[in-house]
Enzyme design. Sequence first.
Site, PDB file in Angstrom:
ATOM      1  N   TYR A   2     -28.084   2.082  37.627  1.00  0.00           N
ATOM      2  CA  TYR A   2     -28.105   3.532  37.677  1.00  0.00           C
ATOM      3  C   TYR A   2     -29.119   4.047  36.895  1.00  0.00           C
ATOM      4  O   TYR A   2     -29.960   5.218  37.322  1.00  0.00           O
ATOM      5  CB  TYR A   2     -26.842   4.130  37.279  1.00  0.00           C
ATOM      6  CG  TYR A   2     -25.479   4.027  38.389  1.00  0.00           C
ATOM      7  CD1 TYR A   2     -25.804   4.923  39.315  1.00  0.00           C
ATOM      8  CD2 TYR A   2     -24.898   2.826  38.644  1.00  0.00           C
ATOM      9  CE1 TYR A   2     -24.790   4.894  40.554  1.00  0.00           C
ATOM     10  CE2 TYR A   2     -23.784   2.866  39.646  1.00  0.00           C
ATOM     11  CZ  TYR A   2     -23.922   3.835  40.480  1.00  0.00           C
ATOM     12  OH  TYR A   2     -23.061   3.810  41.467  1.00  0.00           O
ATOM     13  N   GLN A  13     -22.860  15.479  48.806  1.00  0.00           N
ATOM     14  CA  GLN A  13     -22.472  13.866  48.588  1.00  0.00           C
ATOM     15  C   GLN A  13     -23.670  13.348  47.466  1.00  0.00           C
ATOM     16  O   GLN A  13     -23.305  12.150  47.250  1.00  0.00           O
ATOM     17  CB  GLN A  13     -22.318  13.221  49.878  1.00  0.00           C
ATOM     18  CG  GLN A  13     -21.459  13.720  50.780  1.00  0.00           C
ATOM     19  CD  GLN A  13     -21.566  13.001  52.192  1.00  0.00           C
ATOM     20  OE1 GLN A  13     -20.955  11.925  52.558  1.00  0.00           O
ATOM     21  NE2 GLN A  13     -22.339  13.729  53.147  1.00  0.00           N
ATOM     22  N   ASP A  32     -27.852  13.321  42.914  1.00  0.00           N
ATOM     23  CA  ASP A  32     -29.215  13.861  42.275  1.00  0.00           C
ATOM     24  C   ASP A  32     -29.058  15.482  41.955  1.00  0.00           C
ATOM     25  O   ASP A  32     -27.980  16.071  42.245  1.00  0.00           O
ATOM     26  CB  ASP A  32     -30.439  13.549  43.268  1.00  0.00           C
ATOM     27  CG  ASP A  32     -30.357  14.364  44.248  1.00  0.00           C
ATOM     28  OD1 ASP A  32     -30.025  15.615  44.504  1.00  0.00           O
ATOM     29  OD2 ASP A  32     -30.651  13.801  45.477  1.00  0.00           O
ATOM     30  N   HIS A  72     -19.620  13.403  45.117  1.00  0.00           N
ATOM     31  CA  HIS A  72     -19.601  12.061  44.468  1.00  0.00           C
ATOM     32  C   HIS A  72     -20.120  12.090  43.243  1.00  0.00           C
ATOM     33  O   HIS A  72     -20.634  11.082  42.869  1.00  0.00           O
ATOM     34  CB  HIS A  72     -20.443  11.317  45.382  1.00  0.00           C
ATOM     35  CG  HIS A  72     -19.926  11.305  46.897  1.00  0.00           C
ATOM     36  ND1 HIS A  72     -20.410  10.753  48.026  1.00  0.00           N
ATOM     37  CD2 HIS A  72     -18.502  11.437  47.445  1.00  0.00           C
ATOM     38  CE1 HIS A  72     -19.636  10.682  49.166  1.00  0.00           C
ATOM     39  NE2 HIS A  72     -18.335  11.182  48.609  1.00  0.00           N
ATOM     40  N   CYS A 103     -20.106   5.168  23.293  1.00  0.00           N
ATOM     41  CA  CYS A 103     -19.580   6.753  22.938  1.00  0.00           C
ATOM     42  C   CYS A 103     -19.404   6.841  21.489  1.00  0.00           C
ATOM     43  O   CYS A 103     -18.800   6.084  20.725  1.00  0.00           O
ATOM     44  CB  CYS A 103     -18.096   6.621  23.550  1.00  0.00           C
ATOM     45  SG  CYS A 103     -17.249   8.279  23.178  1.00  0.00           S
ATOM     46  N   CYS A 107     -15.401   7.181  20.635  1.00  0.00           N
ATOM     47  CA  CYS A 107     -14.438   5.932  20.509  1.00  0.00           C
ATOM     48  C   CYS A 107     -15.060   4.517  20.871  1.00  0.00           C
ATOM     49  O   CYS A 107     -14.417   3.522  20.377  1.00  0.00           O
ATOM     50  CB  CYS A 107     -13.322   6.227  21.839  1.00  0.00           C
ATOM     51  SG  CYS A 107     -14.186   5.739  23.281  1.00  0.00           S
ATOM     52  N   GLY A 119     -28.574  15.643  56.966  1.00  0.00           N
ATOM     53  CA  GLY A 119     -28.916  14.335  56.221  1.00  0.00           C
ATOM     54  C   GLY A 119     -27.775  13.314  55.972  1.00  0.00           C
ATOM     55  O   GLY A 119     -27.812  12.779  54.934  1.00  0.00           O
ATOM     56  N   PRO A 125     -32.583  13.368  61.949  1.00  0.00           N
ATOM     57  CA  PRO A 125     -33.696  13.010  62.853  1.00  0.00           C
ATOM     58  C   PRO A 125     -32.948  11.948  63.700  1.00  0.00           C
ATOM     59  O   PRO A 125     -33.501  11.677  65.019  1.00  0.00           O
ATOM     60  CB  PRO A 125     -34.616  11.930  61.964  1.00  0.00           C
ATOM     61  CG  PRO A 125     -34.525  12.121  60.627  1.00  0.00           C
ATOM     62  CD  PRO A 125     -33.118  12.958  60.384  1.00  0.00           C
ATOM     63  N   GLN A 126     -31.718  11.332  63.373  1.00  0.00           N
ATOM     64  CA  GLN A 126     -30.881  10.287  64.231  1.00  0.00           C
ATOM     65  C   GLN A 126     -29.486  11.145  64.452  1.00  0.00           C
ATOM     66  O   GLN A 126     -29.085  11.940  63.937  1.00  0.00           O
ATOM     67  CB  GLN A 126     -30.819   9.068  63.447  1.00  0.00           C
ATOM     68  CG  GLN A 126     -31.802   8.410  62.614  1.00  0.00           C
ATOM     69  CD  GLN A 126     -32.913   7.601  63.610  1.00  0.00           C
ATOM     70  OE1 GLN A 126     -32.393   7.206  64.552  1.00  0.00           O
ATOM     71  NE2 GLN A 126     -33.877   7.725  63.387  1.00  0.00           N
TER      72      GLN A 126
HETATM   73  P1  OAD Z   1     -26.598   7.627  54.570  1.00  0.00           P
HETATM   74  O1  OAD Z   1     -27.560   6.632  53.848  1.00  0.00           O
HETATM   75  O2  OAD Z   1     -25.198   6.793  55.040  1.00  0.00           O
HETATM   76  O3  OAD Z   1     -27.078   8.354  55.935  1.00  0.00           O
HETATM   77  C1  OAD Z   1     -28.316   9.190  55.431  1.00  0.00           C
HETATM   78  C2  OAD Z   1     -28.525   9.968  56.779  1.00  0.00           C
HETATM   79  O4  OAD Z   1     -29.566  10.839  56.744  1.00  0.00           O
HETATM   80  C3  OAD Z   1     -28.891   9.179  58.173  1.00  0.00           C
HETATM   81  O5  OAD Z   1     -28.069   9.619  59.171  1.00  0.00           O
HETATM   82  C4  OAD Z   1     -30.239   9.387  58.266  1.00  0.00           C
HETATM   83  O6  OAD Z   1     -30.658   9.461  59.914  1.00  0.00           O
HETATM   84  C5  OAD Z   1     -30.434  10.488  57.580  1.00  0.00           C
HETATM   85  N1  OAD Z   1     -31.897  11.051  57.451  1.00  0.00           N
HETATM   86  C6  OAD Z   1     -32.747  10.271  56.858  1.00  0.00           C
HETATM   87  N2  OAD Z   1     -33.860  10.992  56.626  1.00  0.00           N
HETATM   88  C7  OAD Z   1     -33.545  12.234  56.996  1.00  0.00           C
HETATM   89  C8  OAD Z   1     -34.446  13.289  56.557  1.00  0.00           C
HETATM   90  N3  OAD Z   1     -35.673  13.310  56.191  1.00  0.00           N
HETATM   91  N4  OAD Z   1     -33.706  14.468  56.888  1.00  0.00           N
HETATM   92  C9  OAD Z   1     -32.447  14.644  57.335  1.00  0.00           C
HETATM   93  N5  OAD Z   1     -31.924  13.391  57.553  1.00  0.00           N
HETATM   94  C10 OAD Z   1     -32.454  12.399  57.273  1.00  0.00           C
HETATM   95  O7  OAD Z   1     -26.196   8.745  53.466  1.00  0.00           O
HETATM   96  P2  OAD Z   1     -25.071   9.598  53.037  1.00  0.00           P
HETATM   97  O8  OAD Z   1     -24.379   9.846  54.583  1.00  0.00           O
HETATM   98  O9  OAD Z   1     -25.129  10.544  52.563  1.00  0.00           O
HETATM   99  O10 OAD Z   1     -21.435   7.316  48.517  1.00  0.00           O
HETATM  100  O11 OAD Z   1     -23.879   8.497  52.511  1.00  0.00           O
HETATM  101  C11 OAD Z   1     -22.879   8.879  52.018  1.00  0.00           C
HETATM  102  C12 OAD Z   1     -22.266   8.404  50.838  1.00  0.00           C
HETATM  103  O12 OAD Z   1     -22.349   6.782  51.025  1.00  0.00           O
HETATM  104  C13 OAD Z   1     -23.173   8.461  49.799  1.00  0.00           C
HETATM  105  O13 OAD Z   1     -22.916   9.616  49.115  1.00  0.00           O
HETATM  106  C14 OAD Z   1     -22.773   7.126  48.804  1.00  0.00           C
HETATM  107  C15 OAD Z   1     -23.096   6.095  49.570  1.00  0.00           C
HETATM  108  O14 OAD Z   1     -22.119   4.902  49.664  1.00  0.00           O
HETATM  109  C16 OAD Z   1     -21.065   6.706  47.047  1.00  0.00           C
HETATM  110  O15 OAD Z   1     -21.967   5.979  46.425  1.00  0.00           O
HETATM  111  C17 OAD Z   1     -19.855   7.072  46.686  1.00  0.00           C
END
Ligand code: OAD
Length: 256
Positions: free
Chosen positions: A70, A103, A106, A121, A156, A159, A196, A223-224
């Site tokens: 992290y 989600q 950052d 998240h 911490c 504690c 995204g 994009p996908q």
């Molecule tokens: P993913 O990595 O699963 O999906 C990212 C998405 O962003 C994909 O659909 C890509 O096509 C899209 N993408 C890539 N480049 C892009 C761009 N320039 N503009 C727009 N879209 C773009 O990420 P999340 O769906 O956010 O949770 O994942 C959800 C959660 O899964 C995260 O918050 C994290 C992860 O495990 C935890 O850690 C609890």
Amino acid sequence: MPDTALLDQTRSLIRQARSIVVLSGAGMSAESGIATFRQASTGLWSRYSPQDLATPEAWRNDPALVWGWYLWRMAAVRAAQPNAGHLALAKAAENRPLVVVTQNVDDLHERAGSREVLHLHGELFAHRCFACARRCSEVPIPAVDDEPAHVDPPRCTHCGGRIRPGVVWFGENLPEAPFRAAVEASQSCDLMLVVGTAGVVHPAAALPSLARQHGASIVEINPQQTELSTLADVCLRGGAAQVLPKLFDASPEQLG
Ligand code: OAD
């Protein structure tokens, strides 16, 4: 870049909307240089195991491995800048009700100037004690490195427990207040922009369907194709930093 007709259709939905929710995922920050999770070869989960790094069990097994990973991600975020998509959303919220539900852990929405940001998240920099849950803000962030290192988590001051990152791990509940606010915003918005996200992690992935059930239009910016594409009224195939400025750059009067 999506064709002009689809951009125009979305601008018209934006103009008509009384309130907008933006549901953002990792792709929102991709053009800032922050890795997504599920993209082949570049996604974090293609190189690292979520079971070993993003669960309470992983932390108990090897806190130095998890904390180091992290810290490595924190360093990457500290070195990154909000992209044109983050900036366009922050500017758009100045003259219309617009809530960002993210989600992402950052802080790029906030650094772009967005004030209403609900983190489903958690937040990378909102460290807290694993034992007593007290917040701890003083954690030195190292310089960006190619690979994560093992680093013992700080203790911490109250504690003596280990300080953990302020994120939600698999198997943990979402923070209650932001999630409740996100559900309410989804139920009451006219338009949801889904930016995204692959739309596979619940309950966040259920918010577009909830918004739709309550009458909102859904626009996907990605994009996908994703799990959520069939739900969307409009799919804009492009990157967030490319597409969002095109939707919001003109003032509401100009768009009318
Ligand atoms: P993913 O990595 O699963 O999906 C990212 C998405 O962003 C994909 O659909 C890509 O096509 C899209 N993408 C890539 N480049 C892009 C761009 N320039 N503009 C727009 N879209 C773009 O990420 P999340 O769906 O956010 O949770 O994942 C959800 C959660 O899964 C995260 O918050 C994290 C992860 O495990 C935890 O850690 C609890």
